[in-house]
Write an enzyme that holds these catalytic residues in place. Structure first.
Site, short mmCIF file in Angstrom:
data_model
loop_
_atom_site.label_atom_id
_atom_site.label_comp_id
_atom_site.label_asym_id
_atom_site.label_seq_id
_atom_site.Cartn_x
_atom_site.Cartn_y
_atom_site.Cartn_z
N GLU A 1 0.69 -1.28 -0.23
CA GLU A 1 -0.33 -0.29 0.06
C GLU A 1 0.84 0.79 -0.02
OE1 GLU A 1 -4.71 -1.91 2.20
OE2 GLU A 1 -2.76 -0.79 3.44
N GLU B 1 -5.06 -8.43 -1.13
CA GLU B 1 -5.64 -8.11 -0.41
C GLU B 1 -7.29 -7.42 -0.30
OE1 GLU B 1 -4.37 -5.70 3.26
OE2 GLU B 1 -2.14 -6.13 2.09
C1 BG6 Z 1 -4.37 -3.24 4.72
C2 BG6 Z 1 -2.99 -3.53 4.94
O1 BG6 Z 1 -4.43 -1.92 4.57
O2 BG6 Z 1 -5.53 -3.83 5.73
C3 BG6 Z 1 -3.15 -4.78 5.77
O3 BG6 Z 1 -2.19 -3.94 3.83
C4 BG6 Z 1 -4.35 -5.08 6.97
O4 BG6 Z 1 -1.84 -4.94 7.35
C5 BG6 Z 1 -5.75 -4.91 6.30
O5 BG6 Z 1 -4.54 -5.62 8.01
C6 BG6 Z 1 -6.92 -5.00 7.22
O6 BG6 Z 1 -7.16 -3.51 7.96
P1 BG6 Z 1 -6.91 -4.19 9.71
O7 BG6 Z 1 -5.92 -2.50 9.87
O8 BG6 Z 1 -8.05 -4.53 9.54
O9 BG6 Z 1 -5.87 -5.17 9.85
#
Ligand code: BG6
Length: 478
Positions: free
Chosen positions: A181, A373
């Protein structure tokens, strides 16, 4: 059953980050990373809360120190991923396992050996690793002694690190991502860029200069990686968050464009090899002058092989945001969209937004894409099932099913997509809040926000659901 629209060699799997699941934060010679001093997460959660809490030393309430103990349990966990039929597994290398302080000349052999074991274990099952070189885990020493990516010296330290791991794993890893990101540094400068200057004292000049250093480092990694192994596929990774205009007022549409440009800036430079014109006006109006070293222009011309991104949610934007409720989101936000529901953490759920993002990136760059993701962070309740403890996570299945159907639509729209990895296929510690209770997994991990729990793994209902999706190459979605 309906015929699938997913290509034959589609890479199905899951995604993780070292700092959120490995644990063992001081074992095998590992140095501290910025995450080890962020017990409450690395993202400011509201306008009034500009800085996440950063501690001097690691504190016992920081769940990331032990994570979910993948460091010791990787064999058990990889076997579970294999049981689901994973074709790919995204993980990051913790930079501070390889260079504990970040500025040493020689790498830490124990750290390198650990990832050899993990890659060998994945290979046993034919699972392709997809490796993020830097996922919110800059060595802490680089943050404290150099102010992280605000300092140009970081390019040389990163270069040494990536040369080391590219050379070491050149026959074990084919798919690489340079920075997780990469656009998030504008919003979470300490967690994302190791920039120790408090947010309120950080000038736009220093922030965008740090961005420049990361972009040069990323292009340099792409160049070096291709020299070391021409078969490497090296991608950028951006946080994708499509924005809708709150009304048909052209000024709202302009607000959308301006929000979007601050994200496109990153993928445009990675894909096109130079700064876009639209950012020049922003730089001028904010008195930002990026300092280029003589070689930077040439380095930036080394563009990526593919674009990867995270996608959880969309936002709305307006020229007068104060007139609306502000929407919380993944690191960045906007105004609340009245057409969408939100997760327990206020992230607005929008499967169609994923189809839009895919089309948008593909039209813009005509490069292969990779969704690295996607998922739903939710509070799970462990219940007794016929085969032991489980979670009836129909809400997670519903979220993923709807998003994957939209991925199928985008494939039919003509988008080229290499694969899809859900975030946190096994529960891990949240990046934004450092909670364990914000769970994404198909596999439940018995660990709680207060640090208690046995770390035992249990399959949730979604485990078998995803297994079937993979086994049918997506046909079971319909
Ligand atoms: C993304 C990141 O922003 O979202 C991850 O690359 C992160 O590292 C994921 O865990 C989900 O966000 P969160 O804050 O729910 O863990």
């Amino acid at each position: 059953m309906t015929k699938t629209v997913f290509p034959d060699n589609f890479l199905w799997g899951g995604a993780t980050a070292a700092n959120q699941f490995e644990g063992a934060y001081q074992e095998g010679g590992k140095g501290l990373s910025v995450q080890d001093v962020l017990p409450k997460g690395g993202v400011p959660v509201s306008a009034g809360d500009k800085n996440p809490r950063i501690t001097e030393e690691p504190t016992a309430d920081n769940l990331k120190l032990d994570g979910i103990d993948f460091y010791h349990r990787y064999k058990e966990d990889i076997a579970l991923f294999a049981e689901m039929g994973f074709k790919v597994f995204r993980l990051s290398i913790a930079w501070s396992r390889i260079f504990p302080k970040g500025d040493e000349l020689e790498p830490n052999e124990a750290g390198l050996a650990f990832y050899d074991q993990v890659f060998d274990e994945l290979a046993k099952y034919g699972i392709e690793p997809l490796v993020t070189l830097s996922h919110y885990e800059t060595p802490l020493h680089l943050a404290r002694a150099y102010n992280g990516w605000a300092n140009r010296d970081l390019i040389a330290f990163y270069e040494r690190y990536v040369r080391t791991v590219f050379s070491r794993y050149k026959d074990k890893v084919k798919y690489w991502l340079t920075f997780n990101e990469v656009n998030s540094v504008l919003h979470a400068p300490f967690m994302s860029g190791g920039i120790a200057t408090p947010v309120e004292d950080l000038s736009q000049q220093d922030l965008y200069q740090a961005v420049h250093h990361e972009l040069v480092a990323s292009a340099l990694a792409t160049k070096i990686g291709h020299d070391i192994n021409p078969d490497f596929k090296i991608g950028c990774m951006v946080l994708a968050m499509p924005a809708y205009a709150m009304t048909a007022n052209p000024l709202d549409q302009l607000a959308v464009r301006q929000f979007a440009n601050h994200n496109y800036l990153f993928s445009d430079i990675h894909a096109r090899g130079k700064y876009p014109n639209y950012i020049k006006r922003f730089f001028k109006e904010n008195e930002i002058e990026i300092v280029f070293a003589p070689e930077d222009e040439e380095i930036l011309s080394h563009t990526v092989d593919f674009i990867s991104f995270s996608y959880y949610m969309s936002v709305a934007q307006a020229h007068n945001p104060e007139a609306y409720n502000s929407g919380r989101g993944n690191i960045m936000g906007g105004v609340t969209n009245p057409y969408l529901e939100a997760s327990d953490w206020g992230w607005q759920i929008d499967p169609v937004g994923l189809r839009l993002v895919l089309n948008d990136f593909y039209d813009r760059y005509q490069l292969p894409l990779f969704i690295v993701e996607n998922g739903l962070g939710a509070k799970d309740v462990l219940v007794d099932g016929p085969n032991g403890p489980t979670v009836e996570d129909d809400y997670r299945i519903d979220y993923l099913q709807k998003h994957l159907v939209q991925v199928g639509e985008a494939l039919q729209d003509g988008v080229e997509l290499w694969g899809y990895t859900t975030w946190g296929p096994i529960d891990l510690v949240s990046a934004s809040t450092a909670e364990m209770s914000k769970r994404y997994g198909f596999i439940y991990v018995d660990r709680h926000d207060d640090g208690t729990g046995s770390m035992a793994r249990y399959k949730k209902k979604s485990f078998d659901w995803y297994k079937e999706v993979i086994a049918t190459n997506g046909a079971s979605l319909y």
